[in-house]
Design a protein around this motif. Structure first.
Motif, PDB file in Angstrom:
ATOM      1  N   LEU A 135       0.848  -1.188   0.000  1.00  0.00           N
ATOM      2  CA  LEU A 135       0.000   0.000   0.000  1.00  0.00           C
ATOM      3  C   LEU A 135       0.884   1.240   0.000  1.00  0.00           C
ATOM      4  N   GLN A 136       0.358   2.329  -0.532  1.00  0.00           N
ATOM      5  CA  GLN A 136       1.143   3.553  -0.559  1.00  0.00           C
ATOM      6  C   GLN A 136       0.262   4.771  -0.311  1.00  0.00           C
ATOM      7  N   VAL A 137       0.898   5.831   0.151  1.00  0.00           N
ATOM      8  CA  VAL A 137       0.262   7.130   0.279  1.00  0.00           C
ATOM      9  C   VAL A 137       1.161   8.141  -0.427  1.00  0.00           C
ATOM     10  N   VAL A 138       0.583   9.019  -1.204  1.00  0.00           N
ATOM     11  CA  VAL A 138       1.319  10.027  -1.966  1.00  0.00           C
ATOM     12  C   VAL A 138       0.826  11.409  -1.551  1.00  0.00           C
ATOM     13  N   ARG A 179       4.949  -4.564   7.736  1.00  0.00           N
ATOM     14  CA  ARG A 179       6.230  -3.856   7.767  1.00  0.00           C
ATOM     15  C   ARG A 179       6.140  -2.621   6.886  1.00  0.00           C
ATOM     16  N   THR A 180       6.996  -1.646   7.166  1.00  0.00           N
ATOM     17  CA  THR A 180       7.038  -0.451   6.333  1.00  0.00           C
ATOM     18  C   THR A 180       7.890  -0.720   5.101  1.00  0.00           C
ATOM     19  N   GLY A 181       7.572  -0.012   4.030  1.00  0.00           N
ATOM     20  CA  GLY A 181       8.337  -0.153   2.782  1.00  0.00           C
ATOM     21  C   GLY A 181       9.129   1.105   2.492  1.00  0.00           C
ATOM     22  N   GLN A 231       7.188  16.313  -3.714  1.00  0.00           N
ATOM     23  CA  GLN A 231       6.293  15.163  -3.764  1.00  0.00           C
ATOM     24  C   GLN A 231       6.948  13.993  -3.040  1.00  0.00           C
ATOM     25  N   GLY A 232       6.160  13.287  -2.271  1.00  0.00           N
ATOM     26  CA  GLY A 232       6.707  12.151  -1.537  1.00  0.00           C
ATOM     27  C   GLY A 232       5.712  11.013  -1.468  1.00  0.00           C
ATOM     28  N   GLN A 233       6.232   9.855  -1.110  1.00  0.00           N
ATOM     29  CA  GLN A 233       5.370   8.696  -0.946  1.00  0.00           C
ATOM     30  C   GLN A 233       5.939   7.782   0.128  1.00  0.00           C
ATOM     31  N   ALA A 234       5.047   7.078   0.798  1.00  0.00           N
ATOM     32  CA  ALA A 234       5.430   6.115   1.830  1.00  0.00           C
ATOM     33  C   ALA A 234       4.671   4.822   1.581  1.00  0.00           C
ATOM     34  N   GLU A 235       5.290   3.693   1.903  1.00  0.00           N
ATOM     35  CA  GLU A 235       4.701   2.390   1.628  1.00  0.00           C
ATOM     36  C   GLU A 235       4.513   1.588   2.910  1.00  0.00           C
TER      37      GLU A 235
END
Length: 250
Positions: free
Chosen positions: A62-65, A101-103, A122-126
């Protein structure tokens, strides 16, 4: 005055040493020829076994942008969403069944028009969900706040891979033995023994089209609060036994 046919002690010793060296060289050459002689009645062969199994390990990333004009603000927004999703996901954790777990976490600038300066950030986290409980993982992926599906993949768990590899190895070894006995008999020999053997493989290869793309499209279209539909595919596990046998009269 020394007689012309009389040899000196030094020359006699030299001839004796030369004779010994010639004998040693001949003995070494004979021994080498014996050790390097090609073995007789040796047969090289191989056998392979494989099986298809249903993949029992699901991985959903999963991701958030987020984007904005301030790098710190964008990073803070990503962390807030990721922390909230982690808090919810940890409630469903079960070793081997549902792992969390975090990506990747990235933040990079966006170039302004014509490449002059920075227009924003711009950033993203998984967040990665993985395990053998496919229904629980797909349901969890559908209810985590602020996260969307980036990737879906299937594989074999370590337990399933080891179990299947053991079974396939036993089948490949049995086929090797059957071929060895059959070939030895066809060549007129009554028995055989293994000279050397090598077992390779145990790798997992997907069978047919990867189901992750079908699942990803379905998940993208599903509402965020519903269980995400997934469909596990099949994988092929293969093992090869190769080597040589010594055929004998008995």
């Amino acid at each position: 005055m020394r007689h012309p046919f009389t040899s000196s002690p030094r020359s006699a010793a030299g001839r004796a040493i030369a004779g010994l060296l010639l004998c040693a060289a001949a003995t070494g050459a004979a021994a080498q020829s014996l050790t390097t002689a090609p073995p007789a009645n040796v047969l090289v062969l191989s056998a392979e076994a494989s099986t298809e199994v249903v993949q029992d390990l699901l991985t959903i990333t999963l991701q958030v942008v987020r984007e904005g004009s301030d790098a710190g603000a964008v990073q803070s927004q990503l962390r807030q969403v990721l922390d909230a999703a982690l808090t919810e996901a940890r409630k469903a954790q079960r070793p081997g069944q549902v792992e969390v777990r975090t990506g990747a976490f990235s933040l990079y600038p966006r170039a302004a028009p014509k490449g002059v300066g920075i227009a924003g950030w711009q950033g993203q986290a998984e967040l990665v969900l993985e395990g053998r409980d496919l229904p629980a993982i797909s349901a969890l992926a559908g209810r985590l706040p602020g996260m969307s599906v980036a990737r879906v993949g299937f594989g074999l768990s370590r337990e399933a891979r080891e179990r299947v590899a053991t079974e396939v190895s036993a089948s490949a070894i049995a086929r090797f033995q059957q071929r060895a006995a059959s070939y030895a008999q066809q060549f007129g020999f009554g028995g055989w023994s293994v000279r050397e053997v090598n077992i390779s493989g145990g790798d997992v290869a997907p069978s047919g089209p990867m189901p992750m793309f079908r699942a990803a499209r379905a998940m993208a279209a599903a509402p965020a609060d519903e269980s995400q539909p997934v469909e596990a595919g099949r994988a092929t596990v293969s093992v090869t036994v190769s080597g040589s046998i010594q055929m004998s009269a008995r």
